[in-house]
Design a protein around this motif. Sequence first.
Motif, PDB file in Angstrom:
ATOM      1  N   ARG A 206    -126.999  95.836 -23.263  1.00 20.41           N
ATOM      2  CA  ARG A 206    -127.531  94.809 -23.139  1.00 20.41           C
ATOM      3  C   ARG A 206    -128.999  94.880 -22.653  1.00 20.41           C
ATOM      4  O   ARG A 206    -129.553  95.753 -21.793  1.00 20.41           O
ATOM      5  N   ILE A 207    -130.109  93.997 -23.089  1.00 24.75           N
ATOM      6  CA  ILE A 207    -131.434  94.209 -23.241  1.00 24.75           C
ATOM      7  C   ILE A 207    -131.708  93.805 -21.720  1.00 24.75           C
ATOM      8  O   ILE A 207    -131.237  92.938 -20.953  1.00 24.75           O
ATOM      9  N   VAL A 271    -129.853 110.094 -16.789  1.00 22.50           N
ATOM     10  CA  VAL A 271    -131.113 109.333 -16.470  1.00 22.50           C
ATOM     11  C   VAL A 271    -130.837 108.014 -16.539  1.00 22.50           C
ATOM     12  O   VAL A 271    -129.985 107.486 -17.372  1.00 22.50           O
ATOM     13  N   LYS A 272    -131.341 107.147 -15.787  1.00 16.39           N
ATOM     14  CA  LYS A 272    -131.022 105.515 -15.989  1.00 16.39           C
ATOM     15  C   LYS A 272    -132.313 105.034 -16.580  1.00 16.39           C
ATOM     16  O   LYS A 272    -133.421 105.198 -16.351  1.00 16.39           O
ATOM     17  N   ILE A 273    -132.045 104.100 -17.633  1.00 16.20           N
ATOM     18  CA  ILE A 273    -133.023 103.386 -18.477  1.00 16.20           C
ATOM     19  C   ILE A 273    -132.562 101.970 -18.727  1.00 16.20           C
ATOM     20  O   ILE A 273    -131.422 101.800 -18.309  1.00 16.20           O
ATOM     21  N   ILE A 286    -130.726  90.675 -30.082  1.00 18.49           N
ATOM     22  CA  ILE A 286    -129.222  90.841 -30.043  1.00 18.49           C
ATOM     23  C   ILE A 286    -128.356  91.245 -31.057  1.00 18.49           C
ATOM     24  O   ILE A 286    -128.528  90.411 -32.250  1.00 18.49           O
ATOM     25  N   GLY A 287    -127.704  92.222 -31.330  1.00 20.50           N
ATOM     26  CA  GLY A 287    -126.988  92.410 -32.438  1.00 20.50           C
ATOM     27  C   GLY A 287    -127.429  93.492 -33.082  1.00 20.50           C
ATOM     28  O   GLY A 287    -126.859  94.153 -34.141  1.00 20.50           O
ATOM     29  N   ILE A 313    -126.991  96.308 -29.392  1.00 15.39           N
ATOM     30  CA  ILE A 313    -127.344  95.335 -28.595  1.00 15.39           C
ATOM     31  C   ILE A 313    -126.288  94.121 -28.401  1.00 15.39           C
ATOM     32  O   ILE A 313    -126.249  93.381 -29.342  1.00 15.39           O
ATOM     33  N   GLY A 314    -125.869  94.045 -27.003  1.00 17.21           N
ATOM     34  CA  GLY A 314    -125.002  92.938 -26.846  1.00 17.21           C
ATOM     35  C   GLY A 314    -125.804  91.773 -26.495  1.00 17.21           C
ATOM     36  O   GLY A 314    -126.969  91.643 -26.228  1.00 17.21           O
TER      37      GLY A 314
END
Length: 314
Positions: A206-207, A271-273, A286-287, A313-314
């Motif tokens: 998810r963006i 790592v968190k991104i 998305i997609g 990408i959801g």
Amino acid sequence: MIAKTIFAIFSLVLVLTVPVFAEVDSPKKQMHRGVSAEEVLCKATLELIIRTNGMPACVKASTAEKMKERGSAFTPTPITKSNKEIQTVPASSNSFVNFYITDQDLNIAHSGIEVIPTEGLLEFSIKGITIQGPENMIETGPDTGQFYVKLQLPESINGEPLEQDDIVLIKYLDQSDHAGEKRILVKSIPLTKTFAKVETSGGGSRIGHEFTFRIYEPDANRDSKNEDKISLSSFEFRAEGGIRTTLANPRFDANSSSLIETGPNTSTFEVKIKIPREIDGKPIHIGDKYEIRYIDRSTPSGTDEKVVYNGRIG
């Protein structure tokens, strides 16, 4: 020759169980995390068995007994403290498996180097099919009690080439343990080109949503007492629209400049991104499909191996 290699450490085998209601991953998932077949955990109501193809399974005691009677599986023997162990080292790129057996019972000529025939002591199989092993194992030096063995893997089994995750099963038929009893030391090792594995958790498709990017990479675990790091620039991000960059790009809003080991000697780095809406002026939709690539440059085979995480990408 096949360039696949294997690396594992033979240790004392213990039959381990966990509480009945505890969450336990399947044997396959545990092995993907780097757990050896003999160390797979089963719920308390189930018994760990090893099939003749080297794969572990958690089954009811009655099922285990039937499989052992048919000769299609065996139970890893519980082993108490002993002077017996087997240790493998990285195989060469020509599909040789090099390993050592420590057994002081074979150390008879203390002033000389022993050469021990392997017949009746060692058995090797792949996909449940017996393969030819070396004729002798040689002591590493006078009075060491440690013996070197070099196993050459075949190019194929029954006409089929060896593949990623095929299992090499090694059995050492110990003629006398600490109690004077016969037993079998076993180890099942999956063939692999690289030990690095990548995964995500927490909304990685998810963006704008933070998620954890994680890699299991034993080669980067150089300090067993402190947390190691892997630079974000080691990970390439590719997406539709010609996007090519690395996770070091500030658009990913990483919480660190590196993937940091989750604890001393865990070999797991995180790592968190966030997936941004655009990178270098190129939008992400998305997609769209994306992938994160990591090149493992320190494999046992000495070859560069690509490890890829694929997402959408959801």
